[in-house]
Design an enzyme around this catalytic site. Structure first.
Site, mmCIF file in Angstrom:
data_model
loop_
_atom_site.group_PDB
_atom_site.id
_atom_site.type_symbol
_atom_site.label_atom_id
_atom_site.label_comp_id
_atom_site.label_asym_id
_atom_site.label_seq_id
_atom_site.Cartn_x
_atom_site.Cartn_y
_atom_site.Cartn_z
ATOM 1 N N LYS A 110 3.985 8.356 9.320
ATOM 2 C CA LYS A 110 3.646 7.709 10.594
ATOM 3 C C LYS A 110 4.599 8.126 11.725
ATOM 4 O O LYS A 110 4.430 9.208 12.247
ATOM 5 C CB LYS A 110 3.529 6.205 10.380
ATOM 6 C CG LYS A 110 2.428 5.932 9.319
ATOM 7 C CD LYS A 110 1.861 4.539 9.257
ATOM 8 C CE LYS A 110 0.595 4.539 8.423
ATOM 9 N NZ LYS A 110 0.706 3.992 7.081
ATOM 10 N N ASP B 17 9.299 2.685 0.065
ATOM 11 C CA ASP B 17 8.231 3.318 0.834
ATOM 12 C C ASP B 17 8.379 2.835 2.273
ATOM 13 O O ASP B 17 7.944 1.749 2.634
ATOM 14 C CB ASP B 17 6.866 2.943 0.252
ATOM 15 C CG ASP B 17 5.727 3.629 1.004
ATOM 16 O OD1 ASP B 17 5.984 4.220 2.081
ATOM 17 O OD2 ASP B 17 4.582 3.567 0.516
ATOM 18 N N TYR C 210 0.848 -1.192 0.000
ATOM 19 C CA TYR C 210 0.000 0.000 0.000
ATOM 20 C C TYR C 210 0.878 1.235 0.000
ATOM 21 O O TYR C 210 1.831 1.325 0.773
ATOM 22 C CB TYR C 210 -0.897 -0.001 1.242
ATOM 23 C CG TYR C 210 -1.821 1.199 1.341
ATOM 24 C CD1 TYR C 210 -2.878 1.356 0.446
ATOM 25 C CD2 TYR C 210 -1.631 2.169 2.323
ATOM 26 C CE1 TYR C 210 -3.733 2.458 0.538
ATOM 27 C CE2 TYR C 210 -2.481 3.266 2.427
ATOM 28 C CZ TYR C 210 -3.524 3.403 1.530
ATOM 29 O OH TYR C 210 -4.363 4.492 1.627
HETATM 30 C C1 LIG Z 1 0.147 4.477 5.691
HETATM 31 C C2 LIG Z 1 0.963 4.277 4.466
HETATM 32 C C3 LIG Z 1 0.948 5.182 3.386
HETATM 33 C C4 LIG Z 1 -0.026 6.325 3.321
HETATM 34 O O1 LIG Z 1 0.186 7.253 4.319
HETATM 35 P P1 LIG Z 1 -1.047 8.237 4.711
HETATM 36 O O2 LIG Z 1 -0.423 9.160 5.707
HETATM 37 O O3 LIG Z 1 -2.127 7.381 5.258
HETATM 38 O O4 LIG Z 1 -1.443 8.932 3.465
HETATM 39 C C5 LIG Z 1 1.835 4.987 2.362
HETATM 40 N N1 LIG Z 1 2.680 3.955 2.363
HETATM 41 C C6 LIG Z 1 2.728 3.055 3.361
HETATM 42 C C7 LIG Z 1 3.710 1.945 3.313
HETATM 43 C C8 LIG Z 1 1.851 3.178 4.434
HETATM 44 O O5 LIG Z 1 1.854 2.253 5.408
#
Ligand SMILES: *Cc1c(COP(=O)(O)O)cnc(C)c1O
Length: 428
Positions: free
Chosen positions: A264, A236, A148
């Protein structure tokens, strides 16, 4: 059966919410649909615990999806936020804290010399992909099923997290053109890439289809496939960054990407994320370069104050301590759940873990989906919640332990897991 909590206030709020907010929530997984319950509404949270509006208190393994690594409402972070708020909450002009936070991230992650701060992981990924496309002059993006990367059009295809939880093949409203240049391949498989690929984007530790660590040599394989094709590699690290270690997955595995995204943990519970990379790549962004990106609240003073405070408290010992705690938890969960006779896999990578009810290790999204589709996780979730343990309300999410979780918390969780597993088995 365990006595059900009083949920009357939460139910009342949810009914009101459903009239004015789609599904009653501002992010889909929060609606508890895949676990067949209505969500509890939060009144407050502190440390390892989260308290709902009906007076129930839960041991929390969601921790705002990993945004709170110190635990909820850490007094040191609250003080930093309050102090910043006294001086104004947003200026639309640069501040010293932005410089400091950028310096901290750049000095912590090997492949990062410069960062641009944004407000969400989604934005960070959008910008990383735009840099990759702009810098290479190529269009195609390769991503992996079950990873994701936020909810932007180009990378929603084959998404993990809420996309997987709701069983959505893709999202309506995303045009064919928007995904025409997106190629989705299996995780832990090295894709065939050629000279039209701008970038390969990957969660170096997949954590949005449950926890799926990379096979040995996998990240190295992606690195050399990208090098051969002249494509950029994007890690990511919105979950893994400053979570599995200070330097994230690139440090842990000794593999460098070209571009990185963070989120995060680095916002300390406030909206903040970042995209980073070499000076050459990052200077392609406006105003030094031709690739546009901007944000009204980017580098927000409350968020940078919170992020700086959290990162200042995360020394290597903190990660080792957290890792040891998660190791104890995972060992206990495997033992307690297996003792009931349920088949379970509890993968762990340093400080991350997840629970798959299946008899074989999970290496990709198809494996994760098989485990989720059995429906055992949803039953387990409900049994745990009835015992005041709040796990992620989805079989596709990982568990987040904070530095505020105590040994007693871990023991209580293991005990509840043993009881829940027996209850689940009897219900099948
Ligand atoms: C949570 C997440 C996102 C998106 O971040 P948001 O702050 O919710 O837009 C992108 N990449 C990864 C791996 C994530 O866990």
């Amino acid at each position: 059966m365990h006595p059900q909590h009083d949920m009357s206030k939460s139910e009342e709020l949810f009914a009101r919410a459903e009239l004015v907010i789609p599904g009653g929530v501002n992010s889909p997984v929060r609606a508890f649909r895949s676990v067949g319950l209505t969500p509890f509404f939060v009144e407050s949270a502190r440390g390892s615990r989260i308290n709902d509006v009906d007076g129930n208190s839960y041991l929390d393994y969601v921790q705002s999806w990993g945004a709170s690594i110190l635990g909820h409402a850490d007094p040191r972070v609250i003080a930093a936020i309050s102090e910043a708020a006294e001086r104004g909450t947003t200026y639309g002009a640069p501040t010293e804290h932005e410089v400091e936070l950028a310096e901290v991230i750049a000095s912590s992650v090997r492949g990062v010399a410069m960062v641009r701060l944004v407000s969400s992981g989604t934005e960070a990924v959008m910008t990383a992909i735009r840099i990759a496309r702009g810098a290479t002059g190529r269009d195609r993006v390769v991503k992996f099923a079950g990873c994701y990367h936020g909810h932007s059009d180009a990378v929603l295809a084959g998404g993990g997290s809420g996309v997987a939880t709701l069983g959505l093949p893709d999202s309506l409203g995303v045009t064919k053109n928007a995904v025409a240049d997106t190629l989705v391949v299996d995780y832990n498989t090295i894709p065939d890439i050629n000279s039209d690929v701008a970038c390969v984007i990957v969660e170096p530790v997949a954590a949005n289809m449950g926890l799926v660590p990379p096979d040995p040599g996998y990240l190295e394989g992606l690195r050399s496939a990208c090098d051969q094709a002249g494509a950029l590699l994007i890690f990511d690290e919105v979950i893994s960054g400053f979570r599995i270690s200070r330097g994230g997955a690139s440090e842990h595995f000794g593999v460098d990407a070209d571009l990185y995204t963070f989120g995060k943990v680095i916002g300390g519970g406030l909206p903040l994320a970042a995209v980073g990379g070499s000076q050459d790549l990052m200077r392609e962004l406006a105003p030094t370069g031709p690739i546009y990106q901007a944000g009204t609240l980017s580098g927000n003073p409350l968020a940078t104050a919170a992020g700086l405070k959290v990162l200042s408290l995360l020394d290597p010992r903190a990660f080792d301590e957290l890792s040891a705690r998660v190791e104890r938890l995972v060992g206990g969960l495997v033992e307690a759940i297996s003792a009931s006779g349920l088949e379970v896999q509890v993968p762990r990578l340093r400080t991350l873990f997840s629970i798959f009810f299946t008899d074989a290790p999970v290496r990709n999204f198809a494996d994760a989906k098989r485990a989720a589709d059995s429906g055992v996780y949803a039953r387990f979730f409900r049994s745990m919640l009835a015992r005041n343990i709040s796990l992620a309300p989805s079989a596709y999410e990982v568990g987040f332990v904070s530095l505020a979780h105590t040994d007693e918390d871990i023991e209580a969780t293991i005990e509840a897991a043993g009881e829940s597993a027996i209850e689940v088995l009897e219900s099948l």
